[in-house]
Design a protein around this motif. Structure first.
Motif, PDB file in Angstrom:
ATOM      1  N   SER A  78     -23.242  73.557 124.697  1.00  0.00           N
ATOM      2  CA  SER A  78     -22.366  74.721 124.841  1.00  0.00           C
ATOM      3  C   SER A  78     -22.687  75.759 123.778  1.00  0.00           C
ATOM      4  O   SER A  78     -23.353  75.467 122.780  1.00  0.00           O
ATOM      5  CB  SER A  78     -20.898  74.298 124.728  1.00  0.00           C
ATOM      6  OG  SER A  78     -20.639  73.730 123.460  1.00  0.00           O
ATOM      7  N   VAL A  79     -22.209  76.974 124.003  1.00  0.00           N
ATOM      8  CA  VAL A  79     -22.364  78.058 123.044  1.00  0.00           C
ATOM      9  C   VAL A  79     -21.086  78.880 123.071  1.00  0.00           C
ATOM     10  O   VAL A  79     -20.475  79.048 124.129  1.00  0.00           O
ATOM     11  CB  VAL A  79     -23.593  78.939 123.373  1.00  0.00           C
ATOM     12  CG1 VAL A  79     -23.478  79.558 124.746  1.00  0.00           C
ATOM     13  CG2 VAL A  79     -23.781  80.014 122.306  1.00  0.00           C
ATOM     14  N   LYS A  80     -20.645  79.349 121.913  1.00  0.00           N
ATOM     15  CA  LYS A  80     -19.436  80.158 121.875  1.00  0.00           C
ATOM     16  C   LYS A  80     -19.647  81.392 121.003  1.00  0.00           C
ATOM     17  O   LYS A  80     -20.606  81.470 120.228  1.00  0.00           O
ATOM     18  CB  LYS A  80     -18.243  79.351 121.375  1.00  0.00           C
ATOM     19  CG  LYS A  80     -18.350  78.794 119.986  1.00  0.00           C
ATOM     20  CD  LYS A  80     -17.078  78.014 119.645  1.00  0.00           C
ATOM     21  CE  LYS A  80     -17.110  77.469 118.217  1.00  0.00           C
ATOM     22  NZ  LYS A  80     -18.124  76.418 118.056  1.00  0.00           N
ATOM     23  N   LYS A  81     -18.760  82.339 121.169  1.00  0.00           N
ATOM     24  CA  LYS A  81     -18.829  83.574 120.417  1.00  0.00           C
ATOM     25  C   LYS A  81     -18.792  83.279 118.916  1.00  0.00           C
ATOM     26  O   LYS A  81     -17.976  82.496 118.448  1.00  0.00           O
ATOM     27  CB  LYS A  81     -17.641  84.461 120.809  1.00  0.00           C
ATOM     28  CG  LYS A  81     -17.741  85.906 120.395  1.00  0.00           C
ATOM     29  CD  LYS A  81     -16.581  86.683 121.001  1.00  0.00           C
ATOM     30  CE  LYS A  81     -16.600  88.131 120.559  1.00  0.00           C
ATOM     31  NZ  LYS A  81     -15.476  88.885 121.162  1.00  0.00           N
ATOM     32  N   ASP A 106     -21.295  81.787 117.307  1.00  0.00           N
ATOM     33  CA  ASP A 106     -22.279  80.740 117.002  1.00  0.00           C
ATOM     34  C   ASP A 106     -23.574  81.346 116.471  1.00  0.00           C
ATOM     35  O   ASP A 106     -23.991  82.437 116.883  1.00  0.00           O
ATOM     36  CB  ASP A 106     -22.597  79.929 118.254  1.00  0.00           C
ATOM     37  CG  ASP A 106     -21.623  78.777 118.461  1.00  0.00           C
ATOM     38  OD1 ASP A 106     -20.832  78.494 117.537  1.00  0.00           O
ATOM     39  OD2 ASP A 106     -21.662  78.158 119.545  1.00  0.00           O
ATOM     40  N   SER A 126     -16.347  86.204 127.741  1.00  0.00           N
ATOM     41  CA  SER A 126     -15.971  84.802 127.571  1.00  0.00           C
ATOM     42  C   SER A 126     -15.992  84.448 126.093  1.00  0.00           C
ATOM     43  O   SER A 126     -16.666  85.091 125.295  1.00  0.00           O
ATOM     44  CB  SER A 126     -16.944  83.888 128.335  1.00  0.00           C
ATOM     45  OG  SER A 126     -17.002  84.220 129.701  1.00  0.00           O
ATOM     46  N   GLU A 127     -15.264  83.409 125.762  1.00  0.00           N
ATOM     47  CA  GLU A 127     -15.271  82.896 124.395  1.00  0.00           C
ATOM     48  C   GLU A 127     -16.259  81.757 124.241  1.00  0.00           C
ATOM     49  O   GLU A 127     -16.782  81.515 123.159  1.00  0.00           O
ATOM     50  CB  GLU A 127     -13.867  82.423 123.999  1.00  0.00           C
ATOM     51  CG  GLU A 127     -12.854  83.543 123.858  1.00  0.00           C
ATOM     52  CD  GLU A 127     -13.203  84.520 122.751  1.00  0.00           C
ATOM     53  OE1 GLU A 127     -13.626  84.056 121.669  1.00  0.00           O
ATOM     54  OE2 GLU A 127     -13.067  85.747 122.970  1.00  0.00           O
ATOM     55  N   GLU A 128     -16.525  81.037 125.360  1.00  0.00           N
ATOM     56  CA  GLU A 128     -17.386  79.857 125.299  1.00  0.00           C
ATOM     57  C   GLU A 128     -18.002  79.602 126.661  1.00  0.00           C
ATOM     58  O   GLU A 128     -17.420  79.926 127.701  1.00  0.00           O
ATOM     59  CB  GLU A 128     -16.565  78.642 124.847  1.00  0.00           C
ATOM     60  CG  GLU A 128     -17.380  77.397 124.541  1.00  0.00           C
ATOM     61  CD  GLU A 128     -16.536  76.298 123.907  1.00  0.00           C
ATOM     62  OE1 GLU A 128     -17.115  75.260 123.505  1.00  0.00           O
ATOM     63  OE2 GLU A 128     -15.303  76.481 123.804  1.00  0.00           O
ATOM     64  N   HIS A 178     -20.488  76.534 128.912  1.00  0.00           N
ATOM     65  CA  HIS A 178     -20.999  75.163 128.927  1.00  0.00           C
ATOM     66  C   HIS A 178     -22.126  75.038 129.951  1.00  0.00           C
ATOM     67  O   HIS A 178     -22.173  75.765 130.946  1.00  0.00           O
ATOM     68  CB  HIS A 178     -19.885  74.178 129.272  1.00  0.00           C
ATOM     69  CG  HIS A 178     -18.741  74.188 128.294  1.00  0.00           C
ATOM     70  ND1 HIS A 178     -18.726  73.401 127.167  1.00  0.00           N
ATOM     71  CD2 HIS A 178     -17.594  74.911 128.274  1.00  0.00           C
ATOM     72  CE1 HIS A 178     -17.617  73.627 126.492  1.00  0.00           C
ATOM     73  NE2 HIS A 178     -16.905  74.541 127.148  1.00  0.00           N
TER      74      HIS A 178
END
Length: 348
Positions: A154-157, A159, A196-198, A200
């Motif tokens: 996953s990646v999120k804002k 990162d 989006s915040e995250e 997957h």
């Protein structure tokens, strides 16, 4: 179905075979068989039971022609509803893209094979994110952005991510994260993106971040969380940025939109003993044309571009080239090779 295995099909088969990539064959334009009765959205299993003997006979003739053509390249193919071992035979699904006939059969085969043989990869959603950069775009209000397929984790804002550039590895941070709205595909999303915040795996997304100049399409994006992961990712990115293409002091110039495309073109040129002097990623620029003109051998004053565009000022440069610079571009490698061969013959 009607035209058999064209040169671009043969080229794709060779690449798939060398990379040991599993695949399914969609035999399109089944509706063009004389007497074939197509019905929009119908399954192929139902359709084949509703055809006349004459139409099925013509289909079987075309089908066995394909069996022979694929066998010449070392592939055993079988009609999808007759396959008993998908590890031994490659499934062929007749379809009509125009009528939507057989599409559900094709999707069922692809999904079934993916669930059966790619279970581990499809469920790899834990841990640090990893994806493939499709392309870099300039978006109004966002600046430079990356279109990415996230295939792991996953990646999120916020990162930290490590990217592959033409200068090696580079670390930056995710400033914005966007997903295609609703059922839109990435390539057709246009401005239909939702913040989006995250995200997957597996998913397509757009990332905005600082310092995206020089990021190479077709390379890996890695999410990192500490110094050790950053150092490892930077080392991997450095290795990925180093093209495995042997360059000569004298030769042609080549361009492509991705690292994989560039290396594929280089491999084909090496096979026919065409030397390469320069190789790079991106659109063909005016500077590229001037570098092409610098070749001492007139037959090397050509730049071959695979699946990438030529900029307007570069077109002008080619048209006014006193050195006789030539630009050859196509989305199909064999067409580039054919045009190059014709150009060489005209000049000798």
């Amino acid at each position: 179905v009607m035209d058999g295995a064209k040169p671009q099909t043969v080229e794709s088969l060779r690449v798939l075979k060398e990379s040991k990539t599993p695949f399914v064959i969609a035999a399109n334009k089944i509706d063009r068989i004389h007497g074939w009765n197509s019905e929009h959205g119908r399954s192929m299993a139902e359709s084949m039971g509703d055809q006349s003997k004459e139409a099925m006979g013509l289909f079987e003739q075309r089908y066995w022609d394909l069996v022979g053509q694929f066998a010449e390249h070392g592939f055993n193919i079988e009609r999808y509803d007759r396959v008993t071992d998908f590890t031994a035979d490659i499934a062929l699904v007749p379809v009509s893209a125009r009528e939507g006939e057989g599409i559900q059969d094709l999707l069922a085969v692809v999904i079934g094979l993916a669930e059966r043989y790619l279970d581990e990869q499809l469920t790899d959603i834990e841990g640090s994110g990893e994806g493939t950069v499709l392309e870099m775009k300039e978006e109004r209000g966002l600046g430079k952005t990356l279109d990415v397929i996230l295939h792991r984790g996953s990646v999120k804002k916020g990162d930290e991510i490590v990217l592959v550039t033409d200068d090696g590895g580079r670390a930056t941070r995710v400033k914005g994260l966007f997903s295609p709205r609703g059922m839109s595909e990435m390539r057709d999303a246009g401005n239909r993106w939702d913040a989006s915040e995250e995200a997957h795996a597996a998913s397509g997304l757009k990332i905005s971040a600082p310092n995206l100049d020089g990021v190479l399409a077709g390379t890996t994006l890695r999410v990192v969380h500490n110094d050790a992961e950053r150092a490892e990712a930077l080392a991997a990115a450095q290795a990925e940025s180093e093209l495995s293409i042997e360059l000569e002091e004298e030769g042609v110039c080549i361009k492509a939109d991705t690292v994989g495309g560039l290396e594929a073109l280089a491999k084909e040129l090496n096979a026919i003993e065409v030397p390469i002097r320069m190789a790079s990623i991106g659109k063909v620029s005016r500077r590229d044309i001037r570098n092409t003109e610098a070749a001492s051998n007139p037959l090397h004053r050509v730049i071959m571009a695979f699946s990438t565009d030529i900029l307007p000022d570069a077109i002008t440069e080619v048209e006014s080239s006193e050195a006789g610079a030539k630009h050859i571009g196509s989305d199909i490698i064999y067409r580039i090779l054919e045009e190059h061969e014709e150009w060489v013959e005209q000049r000798t």
